[in-house]
Write a protein that holds these residues in place. Structure first.
Motif, PDB file in Angstrom:
ATOM      1  N   ARG A 116      40.362 -16.381  -2.715  1.00  0.00           N
ATOM      2  CA  ARG A 116      40.249 -14.925  -2.761  1.00  0.00           C
ATOM      3  C   ARG A 116      41.651 -14.313  -2.855  1.00  0.00           C
ATOM      4  O   ARG A 116      42.637 -14.931  -2.478  1.00  0.00           O
ATOM      5  CB  ARG A 116      39.522 -14.392  -1.539  1.00  0.00           C
ATOM      6  CG  ARG A 116      40.211 -14.691  -0.233  1.00  0.00           C
ATOM      7  CD  ARG A 116      39.398 -14.190   0.950  1.00  0.00           C
ATOM      8  NE  ARG A 116      40.004 -14.564   2.179  1.00  0.00           N
ATOM      9  CZ  ARG A 116      39.736 -15.664   2.854  1.00  0.00           C
ATOM     10  NH1 ARG A 116      38.851 -16.506   2.389  1.00  0.00           N
ATOM     11  NH2 ARG A 116      40.329 -15.937   3.986  1.00  0.00           N
ATOM     12  N   ASP A 118      43.831 -11.609  -1.244  1.00  0.00           N
ATOM     13  CA  ASP A 118      43.770 -10.832  -0.007  1.00  0.00           C
ATOM     14  C   ASP A 118      45.042 -10.020   0.251  1.00  0.00           C
ATOM     15  O   ASP A 118      45.334  -9.684   1.387  1.00  0.00           O
ATOM     16  CB  ASP A 118      43.430 -11.731   1.172  1.00  0.00           C
ATOM     17  CG  ASP A 118      44.394 -12.878   1.354  1.00  0.00           C
ATOM     18  OD1 ASP A 118      45.335 -12.986   0.555  1.00  0.00           O
ATOM     19  OD2 ASP A 118      44.194 -13.653   2.292  1.00  0.00           O
ATOM     20  N   TYR A 121      43.740  -6.698   1.285  1.00  0.00           N
ATOM     21  CA  TYR A 121      43.039  -6.892   2.557  1.00  0.00           C
ATOM     22  C   TYR A 121      44.032  -6.986   3.713  1.00  0.00           C
ATOM     23  O   TYR A 121      43.809  -6.420   4.782  1.00  0.00           O
ATOM     24  CB  TYR A 121      42.183  -8.155   2.462  1.00  0.00           C
ATOM     25  CG  TYR A 121      41.497  -8.551   3.736  1.00  0.00           C
ATOM     26  CD1 TYR A 121      40.333  -7.918   4.145  1.00  0.00           C
ATOM     27  CD2 TYR A 121      42.005  -9.558   4.533  1.00  0.00           C
ATOM     28  CE1 TYR A 121      39.699  -8.276   5.309  1.00  0.00           C
ATOM     29  CE2 TYR A 121      41.382  -9.934   5.705  1.00  0.00           C
ATOM     30  CZ  TYR A 121      40.239  -9.284   6.088  1.00  0.00           C
ATOM     31  OH  TYR A 121      39.611  -9.645   7.249  1.00  0.00           O
ATOM     32  N   ASN A 122      45.139  -7.688   3.519  1.00  0.00           N
ATOM     33  CA  ASN A 122      46.132  -7.853   4.592  1.00  0.00           C
ATOM     34  C   ASN A 122      46.870  -6.552   4.911  1.00  0.00           C
ATOM     35  O   ASN A 122      47.411  -6.405   6.000  1.00  0.00           O
ATOM     36  CB  ASN A 122      47.129  -8.942   4.229  1.00  0.00           C
ATOM     37  CG  ASN A 122      46.506 -10.318   4.272  1.00  0.00           C
ATOM     38  OD1 ASN A 122      45.520 -10.540   4.966  1.00  0.00           O
ATOM     39  ND2 ASN A 122      47.070 -11.240   3.511  1.00  0.00           N
ATOM     40  N   GLN A 129      39.640  -4.219   8.143  1.00  0.00           N
ATOM     41  CA  GLN A 129      39.456  -5.614   7.751  1.00  0.00           C
ATOM     42  C   GLN A 129      38.107  -6.132   8.224  1.00  0.00           C
ATOM     43  O   GLN A 129      37.399  -6.821   7.485  1.00  0.00           O
ATOM     44  CB  GLN A 129      40.586  -6.488   8.316  1.00  0.00           C
ATOM     45  CG  GLN A 129      41.908  -6.292   7.625  1.00  0.00           C
ATOM     46  CD  GLN A 129      43.001  -7.150   8.230  1.00  0.00           C
ATOM     47  OE1 GLN A 129      42.796  -7.871   9.204  1.00  0.00           O
ATOM     48  NE2 GLN A 129      44.194  -7.079   7.645  1.00  0.00           N
TER      49      GLN A 129
END
Length: 182
Positions: A116, A118, A121-122, A129
């Motif tokens: 993925r 990310d 996302y991070n 999250q």
């Protein structure tokens, strides 16, 4: 007369207490058996994919090696021994590859180790999250449901119009069985 009734009641109470104690012991035995069965089911759920993947990968390696050995060494020397492995080894290897691919996806889902991106996302806060994981899980559940239903439709169609694979001569619904199973 009244003492006789109380005495019978005491016997009834003692009898019920003994039966209850036996029931409690029986329920402990049953709960231990149920616990053992649940542990076995949990062990199978946790470890089913790994041996299937290893056996599938080893089988694929052996088939491709034998096919290569047969094609370049045995056939190249003009030796004929009646076994034509190159006709079916490639097809079986492809089917095994498809099966182990689907099993590895399910293993990746369990361990949350799928490929993925990310970076975005991070950068999100921890709360977002966690909400993202909920959204991803719901979306993936929907996607798996669609693949399952379409896989069942495809298998039903293949069972109605039976087609055989070219080399192995097995019905095509067997390779397609991984869609609802995986």
């Amino acid at each position: 007369m009244l003492t006789l009734i109380f005495q019978n009641d005491k016997e009834v109470i003692l009898m019920l207490a003994r039966e209850t104690a036996l029931d409690i012991q029986d329920s402990k035995i049953y709960s231990k058996k149920a616990s053992k069965i649940m542990n076995i089911i949990k062990y199978i759920d946790d470890n089913f994919e790994k041996p299937v993947l290893v056996i599938g990968l080893l089988t694929m390696i052996l088939l491709i090696t034998a096919d290569t050995f047969n094609r370049y060494l045995i056939s190249g020397l003009g030796i004929s021994y009646g076994l034509t492995i190159n006709e079916w080894a490639g097809e079986l290897s492809r089917i095994i590859f498809i099966y182990i691919s689907y099993f590895s996806v399910s293993l990746g889902i369990k361990k949350r180790s799928n490929v993925r991106m990310d970076a975005l996302y991070n950068m999100l806060p921890k709360r977002w999250q966690e909400a993202g994981w909920v959204f991803i899980d719901i979306f993936f559940l929907f996607f798996c449901g669609v693949v399952f239903l379409k896989g069942v439709d495809l298998i039903n169609m293949q069972m109605e119009r039976v087609q055989l694979t070219p080399a192995l001569r097995i019905p095509y619904y067997i390779p397609y069985m991984i869609l609802p199973l995986g």
